[in-house]
Motif scaffolding. Structure first.
Motif, PDB file in Angstrom:
ATOM      1  N   ALA A  46       0.834  -1.203   0.000  1.00  0.00           N
ATOM      2  CA  ALA A  46       0.000   0.000   0.000  1.00  0.00           C
ATOM      3  C   ALA A  46       0.869   1.254   0.000  1.00  0.00           C
ATOM      4  N   LEU A  47       1.925   1.225   0.805  1.00  0.00           N
ATOM      5  CA  LEU A  47       2.835   2.373   0.836  1.00  0.00           C
ATOM      6  C   LEU A  47       3.559   2.548  -0.492  1.00  0.00           C
ATOM      7  N   VAL A  56       2.104   6.639  -6.888  1.00  0.00           N
ATOM      8  CA  VAL A  56       1.107   7.640  -7.296  1.00  0.00           C
ATOM      9  C   VAL A  56       1.667   9.038  -7.070  1.00  0.00           C
ATOM     10  N   CYS A  57       2.282   9.261  -5.913  1.00  0.00           N
ATOM     11  CA  CYS A  57       2.862  10.578  -5.623  1.00  0.00           C
ATOM     12  C   CYS A  57       3.956  10.935  -6.620  1.00  0.00           C
ATOM     13  N   LEU A  58       4.829   9.977  -6.919  1.00  0.00           N
ATOM     14  CA  LEU A  58       5.890  10.221  -7.898  1.00  0.00           C
ATOM     15  C   LEU A  58       5.314  10.545  -9.273  1.00  0.00           C
ATOM     16  N   ALA A  59       4.278   9.823  -9.669  1.00  0.00           N
ATOM     17  CA  ALA A  59       3.653  10.088 -10.975  1.00  0.00           C
ATOM     18  C   ALA A  59       3.072  11.490 -11.010  1.00  0.00           C
ATOM     19  N   GLU A  60       2.459  11.924  -9.918  1.00  0.00           N
ATOM     20  CA  GLU A  60       1.880  13.267  -9.870  1.00  0.00           C
ATOM     21  C   GLU A  60       2.961  14.333 -10.004  1.00  0.00           C
ATOM     22  N   VAL A  61       4.076  14.137  -9.320  1.00  0.00           N
ATOM     23  CA  VAL A  61       5.173  15.096  -9.394  1.00  0.00           C
ATOM     24  C   VAL A  61       5.770  15.120 -10.798  1.00  0.00           C
ATOM     25  N   ARG A  62       5.969  13.966 -11.369  1.00  0.00           N
ATOM     26  CA  ARG A  62       6.584  13.874 -12.697  1.00  0.00           C
ATOM     27  C   ARG A  62       5.674  14.416 -13.796  1.00  0.00           C
ATOM     28  N   ASN A  63       4.379  14.301 -13.619  1.00  0.00           N
ATOM     29  CA  ASN A  63       3.437  14.787 -14.629  1.00  0.00           C
ATOM     30  C   ASN A  63       3.172  16.280 -14.520  1.00  0.00           C
ATOM     31  N   GLU A  64       3.824  16.922 -13.552  1.00  0.00           N
ATOM     32  CA  GLU A  64       3.661  18.359 -13.347  1.00  0.00           C
ATOM     33  C   GLU A  64       2.205  18.746 -13.137  1.00  0.00           C
ATOM     34  N   MET A  65       1.485  17.912 -12.424  1.00  0.00           N
ATOM     35  CA  MET A  65       0.093  18.215 -12.095  1.00  0.00           C
ATOM     36  C   MET A  65       0.074  19.170 -10.912  1.00  0.00           C
ATOM     37  N   LEU A  76     -11.975  16.685 -14.136  1.00  0.00           N
ATOM     38  CA  LEU A  76     -10.932  16.094 -14.975  1.00  0.00           C
ATOM     39  C   LEU A  76      -9.715  15.694 -14.145  1.00  0.00           C
ATOM     40  N   PHE A  77      -9.350  16.543 -13.175  1.00  0.00           N
ATOM     41  CA  PHE A  77      -8.224  16.238 -12.295  1.00  0.00           C
ATOM     42  C   PHE A  77      -8.492  14.950 -11.519  1.00  0.00           C
ATOM     43  N   VAL A  78      -9.679  14.849 -10.918  1.00  0.00           N
ATOM     44  CA  VAL A  78     -10.027  13.671 -10.116  1.00  0.00           C
ATOM     45  C   VAL A  78     -10.060  12.416 -10.990  1.00  0.00           C
ATOM     46  N   GLU A  79     -10.629  12.513 -12.186  1.00  0.00           N
ATOM     47  CA  GLU A  79     -10.676  11.364 -13.084  1.00  0.00           C
ATOM     48  C   GLU A  79      -9.264  10.912 -13.467  1.00  0.00           C
ATOM     49  N   ASP A 104      -7.269   7.426 -12.596  1.00  0.00           N
ATOM     50  CA  ASP A 104      -6.596   6.623 -13.625  1.00  0.00           C
ATOM     51  C   ASP A 104      -5.150   6.320 -13.219  1.00  0.00           C
ATOM     52  N   THR A 105      -4.480   7.297 -12.629  1.00  0.00           N
ATOM     53  CA  THR A 105      -3.098   7.104 -12.178  1.00  0.00           C
ATOM     54  C   THR A 105      -3.030   6.051 -11.080  1.00  0.00           C
ATOM     55  N   VAL A 106      -3.962   6.120 -10.130  1.00  0.00           N
ATOM     56  CA  VAL A 106      -3.987   5.132  -9.045  1.00  0.00           C
ATOM     57  C   VAL A 106      -4.186   3.731  -9.616  1.00  0.00           C
ATOM     58  N   VAL A 107      -5.123   3.581 -10.547  1.00  0.00           N
ATOM     59  CA  VAL A 107      -5.392   2.270 -11.150  1.00  0.00           C
ATOM     60  C   VAL A 107      -4.157   1.769 -11.913  1.00  0.00           C
ATOM     61  N   ALA A 108      -3.535   2.656 -12.671  1.00  0.00           N
ATOM     62  CA  ALA A 108      -2.358   2.254 -13.448  1.00  0.00           C
ATOM     63  C   ALA A 108      -1.218   1.820 -12.533  1.00  0.00           C
ATOM     64  N   LYS A 109      -0.989   2.569 -11.491  1.00  0.00           N
ATOM     65  CA  LYS A 109       0.118   2.227 -10.578  1.00  0.00           C
ATOM     66  C   LYS A 109      -0.212   0.965  -9.783  1.00  0.00           C
ATOM     67  N   ALA A 110      -1.457   0.750  -9.447  1.00  0.00           N
ATOM     68  CA  ALA A 110      -1.847  -0.482  -8.749  1.00  0.00           C
ATOM     69  C   ALA A 110      -1.601  -1.690  -9.656  1.00  0.00           C
ATOM     70  N   GLY A 111      -1.843  -1.518 -10.946  1.00  0.00           N
ATOM     71  CA  GLY A 111      -1.616  -2.599 -11.899  1.00  0.00           C
ATOM     72  C   GLY A 111      -0.150  -2.937 -12.062  1.00  0.00           C
ATOM     73  N   GLU A 112       0.729  -2.006 -11.728  1.00  0.00           N
ATOM     74  CA  GLU A 112       2.166  -2.223 -11.844  1.00  0.00           C
ATOM     75  C   GLU A 112       2.756  -2.900 -10.615  1.00  0.00           C
ATOM     76  N   LEU A 113       1.990  -3.021  -9.542  1.00  0.00           N
ATOM     77  CA  LEU A 113       2.514  -3.648  -8.333  1.00  0.00           C
ATOM     78  C   LEU A 113       2.871  -5.108  -8.611  1.00  0.00           C
ATOM     79  N   ALA A 114       3.996  -5.496  -8.103  1.00  0.00           N
ATOM     80  CA  ALA A 114       4.410  -6.905  -8.244  1.00  0.00           C
ATOM     81  C   ALA A 114       3.532  -7.767  -7.350  1.00  0.00           C
ATOM     82  N   PRO A 115       3.120  -8.928  -7.847  1.00  0.00           N
ATOM     83  CA  PRO A 115       2.260  -9.813  -7.023  1.00  0.00           C
ATOM     84  C   PRO A 115       2.972 -10.324  -5.789  1.00  0.00           C
TER      85      PRO A 115
END
Length: 115
Positions: free
Chosen positions: A9-10, A16-25, A97-100, A104-115
Motif C-alpha cells: 500500500a505504501l 502515485v505521488c511520484l507520478a503526480e510530481v513527474r506529470n507536473e500536475m 478532470l483532475f479527479v478522473e 486513472d493514475t492510481v489504477v495504473a500504478k496499482a496494476g504495476e505492483l508486483a504480485p
C-alpha cells in the motif's frame, strides 16, 4: 476489494505521488486532496462548515485550502441563496478532470505492483 500488505500500500502511494510530481500536475497537499476527493466522491451539498467537521479541522483551514484550489479552478465557492451564512462548494470541469485523471493514475500504478 484488493488486499494489499502495508508495504504494498505504501509503495502504491509512493508511485502515485511520484507520478503526480513527474506529470507536473497541480501540487496538492494531503489535506487539499482529502477535501477535493470528499467534494467529488461524496454526494453534495458541501459546505465549509461540513467539510471542517468531516476533516476535524477549523473553518479557516478549509477556507485556505479552498482559496488555493479555487485559484487552480479545481473547486468553486458561492453563497447559499437559502441561507446566506453558508458557503457552498461546487465542482468544476477542471476539478472533475483532475479527479478522473488521478483515479486513472492510481489504477495504473496499482496494476504495476508486483504480485
Amino acid at each position: 476489494m484488493v488486499a494489499l500488505r502495508p508495504l504494498q500500500a505504501l509503495r502504491l502511494w509512493q508511485q502515485v505521488c511520484l507520478a503526480e510530481v513527474r506529470n507536473e500536475m497541480p501540487d496538492l497537499s494531503e489535506r487539499q486532496l482529502a477535501i477535493l476527493l470528499t467534494v467529488y466522491l461524496d454526494p453534495p451539498p458541501h459546505t465549509v462548515r461540513g467539510l471542517a467537521e468531516k476533516l476535524k479541522v477549523t473553518k479557516p483551514v478549509i477556507t485556505r485550502a479552498l482559496d488555493t484550489m479555487g485559484a487552480m479552478r479545481l473547486l468553486a465557492r458561492h453563497r447559499d441563496e437559502e441561507d446566506r451564512r453558508n458557503v457552498l462548494i461546487r465542482r468544476t470541469v477542471e476539478g472533475a478532470l483532475f479527479v478522473e485523471r488521478f483515479g486513472d493514475t492510481v489504477v495504473a500504478k496499482a496494476g504495476e505492483l508486483a504480485p
